[in-house]
Design a protein around this motif. Structure first.
Motif, PDB file in Angstrom:
ATOM      1  N   VAL A  11      28.454  -9.962 127.664  1.00  0.00           N
ATOM      2  CA  VAL A  11      28.535  -8.507 128.081  1.00  0.00           C
ATOM      3  C   VAL A  11      29.038  -7.992 126.180  1.00  0.00           C
ATOM      4  O   VAL A  11      28.832  -7.018 125.815  1.00  0.00           O
ATOM      5  N   LEU A  59      31.403  -5.519 140.612  1.00  0.00           N
ATOM      6  CA  LEU A  59      30.599  -6.249 139.428  1.00  0.00           C
ATOM      7  C   LEU A  59      29.221  -5.988 139.347  1.00  0.00           C
ATOM      8  O   LEU A  59      28.695  -5.662 138.322  1.00  0.00           O
ATOM      9  N   SER A 109      28.510  -2.296 139.027  1.00  0.00           N
ATOM     10  CA  SER A 109      28.792  -1.713 137.564  1.00  0.00           C
ATOM     11  C   SER A 109      27.749  -2.317 136.646  1.00  0.00           C
ATOM     12  O   SER A 109      27.314  -1.585 135.527  1.00  0.00           O
ATOM     13  N   SER A 110      27.306  -3.655 136.649  1.00  0.00           N
ATOM     14  CA  SER A 110      26.545  -4.155 135.754  1.00  0.00           C
ATOM     15  C   SER A 110      25.015  -3.281 135.819  1.00  0.00           C
ATOM     16  O   SER A 110      24.326  -3.276 134.936  1.00  0.00           O
ATOM     17  N   ARG A 132      25.275  -0.168 134.005  1.00  0.00           N
ATOM     18  CA  ARG A 132      25.196  -0.389 132.493  1.00  0.00           C
ATOM     19  C   ARG A 132      23.567  -0.535 132.262  1.00  0.00           C
ATOM     20  O   ARG A 132      23.110   0.065 131.042  1.00  0.00           O
ATOM     21  N   ALA A 147      31.363   2.606 133.840  1.00  0.00           N
ATOM     22  CA  ALA A 147      30.763   1.409 134.325  1.00  0.00           C
ATOM     23  C   ALA A 147      31.778   0.192 133.724  1.00  0.00           C
ATOM     24  O   ALA A 147      32.364  -0.490 134.773  1.00  0.00           O
ATOM     25  N   ALA A 148      32.405   0.345 132.604  1.00  0.00           N
ATOM     26  CA  ALA A 148      33.105  -0.459 132.103  1.00  0.00           C
ATOM     27  C   ALA A 148      34.909  -0.095 132.990  1.00  0.00           C
ATOM     28  O   ALA A 148      35.397  -1.308 133.138  1.00  0.00           O
ATOM     29  N   PHE A 169      34.005  -2.372 135.744  1.00  0.00           N
ATOM     30  CA  PHE A 169      34.096  -3.878 135.790  1.00  0.00           C
ATOM     31  C   PHE A 169      35.099  -4.653 135.162  1.00  0.00           C
ATOM     32  O   PHE A 169      35.441  -5.757 135.717  1.00  0.00           O
ATOM     33  N   ILE A 201      36.826  -8.130 137.086  1.00  0.00           N
ATOM     34  CA  ILE A 201      37.088  -9.192 136.442  1.00  0.00           C
ATOM     35  C   ILE A 201      38.278  -9.702 136.427  1.00  0.00           C
ATOM     36  O   ILE A 201      38.640 -11.072 136.705  1.00  0.00           O
ATOM     37  N   TYR A 251      22.884  -6.945 129.104  1.00  0.00           N
ATOM     38  CA  TYR A 251      23.373  -6.361 130.506  1.00  0.00           C
ATOM     39  C   TYR A 251      22.563  -7.101 131.582  1.00  0.00           C
ATOM     40  O   TYR A 251      23.157  -7.121 132.476  1.00  0.00           O
TER      41      TYR A 251
END
Length: 396
Positions: free
Chosen positions: A17, A73, A76-77, A80, A109-110, A113, A117, A172
């Protein structure tokens, strides 16, 4: 720990990422250099993206706590990946407006994410391995910054701008695929979701009052952020003071190497010291290093300061992350880490603006001394505060 597939997925995912992110950052700077003349306008455009993350953080935290973190996760990925196509359109139409939309969507998105995590890490390893994994997680991020920025800077010299975003898209997509192989126990989340007890983002603040250790740790993060938020400005000022461009690269290098060594060493320091003792010791060390910038007119002093600072921060952030993960109840992790990231982003902006003004008014030696004295007083104050509450400073 190293036989755990989830650990490798998290670490490799963070690194990949980061490569995609830095390819995009270098691409953004190149795009703005072509279409945005004013440096102030450039900073405003970048700030808009961060502001979007701050605004969305409360919603992100609530959703992360009420949902499967793996699904967050993955979602959001996917976002991205889709977002990169907005930047393709921006390049095709030479549109700064579309680039702003790209930055906003990417930051949103971040915002989902990163807290997800951070909430997952305590679920995939034993408590005894938390400090070590947090250190390696920070290392993966740092390594991706070094490799990604260098590779993207070299790449853009030989290919069209759009190819940097193609690289981002590929990175991504790779992370998205690997996340499907992540296996974590989220049975408590599922039962909570069925009962529709999602909780409010505002519930985090009262909880912080119940856990003074978490609150103190959250505030002490200000100490390294004073240095990190002004990092680029300070390096540019040092290069100007010594009339040398080569010293900039040297300072970035020694700080990066120091950071990685610190993130590795923190595991072994954690065997000999409690997390609380480590945090306060590192905060005091960082305060001293900031104060030593009073001697920034001595070239070798800057190299020593930035190298030791990198090591100290490499130990500090995994330590504070471990404290948060252990001390904060797991049902609040998503909202808490979203809140913490929101605070970090806000502080970075405030420090950046205030440092620019202080450097103009007083110069680097006085600014560094002021930051150092503030950091030392803040650290000592909270050490005394916890003692007055009869809390041990050597907490787990």
């Amino acid at each position: 720990m190293w036989r755990n597939r989830n650990v490798w997925i998290v670490l490799i995912g963070e690194f990949v990422v980061g490569l995609g992110l830095w390819a995009g950052i270098i691409g953004n700077l190149a795009f703005m250099s072509e279409f945005v003349a004013s440096d102030f306008h450039k900073s405003v455009i970048l700030a808009i993206g961060m502001l979007a993350g701050v605004i969305v953080a409360p919603l992100a935290g609530k959703i992360i706590d009420a949902s499967s973190k793996k699904k967050v996760l993955i979602g959001s990925s996917i976002a991205r990946v889709i977002t990169v196509f907005v930047m393709f359109a921006a390049i095709a139409f030479d549109s700064v407006l579309l680039m702003i939309v790209f930055l906003i969507l990417l930051q949103i998105a971040a915002t989902f994410f990163m807290p997800a995590i951070q909430s997952i890490i305590p679920k995939i390893v034993d408590k005894k391995d938390l400090l070590s994994l947090n250190g390696w997680h920070m290392n993966a991020r740092t390594l991706s910054r070094i490799v990604g920025a260098a590779a993207a800077g070299l790449f853009i010299a030989y290919v069209d701008l759009i190819w940097l975003y193609v690289v981002s898209l590929i990175m991504y997509a790779v992370v998205l695929v690997t996340l499907f192989f992540l296996h974590i126990d989220e049975s408590t989340v599922e039962s909570k979701t069925k009962k529709k007890e999602s909780g409010s983002f505002k519930e985090v603040l009262p909880v912080l009052k119940q856990y003074p250790v978490v609150l103190v740790t959250l505030v002490l993060i200000v100490v390294p952020i004073l240095f990190l938020g002004s990092f680029n400005l300070m390096i540019m000022k040092i290069a100007q003071m010594h009339n040398s461009t080569s010293i900039s690269g040297l300072l970035y290098t020694v700080e990066g190497v120091g950071f990685m060594l610190g993130a590795i060493a923190v595991k072994y320091l954690g065997i000999r010291m409690k997390t609380g003792t480590m945090m306060f010791s590192l905060a005091l060390l960082i305060g001293v290093l900031q104060s030593l910038l009073f001697f920034s007119t001595i070239e070798i002093m800057n190299v020593v300061i930035f190298a030791v600072f990198g090591f100290a921060v490499g130990c500090f952030f995994p330590t504070t992350m471990t404290i948060f993960q252990k001390q904060m109840p797991t049902e609040y992790h998503g909202r808490f880490f979203a809140f913490r990231n929101m605070i970090d982003q806000t502080l970075f902006q405030l420090v950046l603006l205030s440092t620019g003004a202080l450097l103009d008014w007083f110069g680097l030696p006085i600014t560094g001394l002021a930051f150092g004295l503030f950091s030392l007083m803040l650290t000592i104050f909270f050490m005394l505060y916890l003692k007055s509450k009869k809390y041990s400073l050597a907490f787990e």
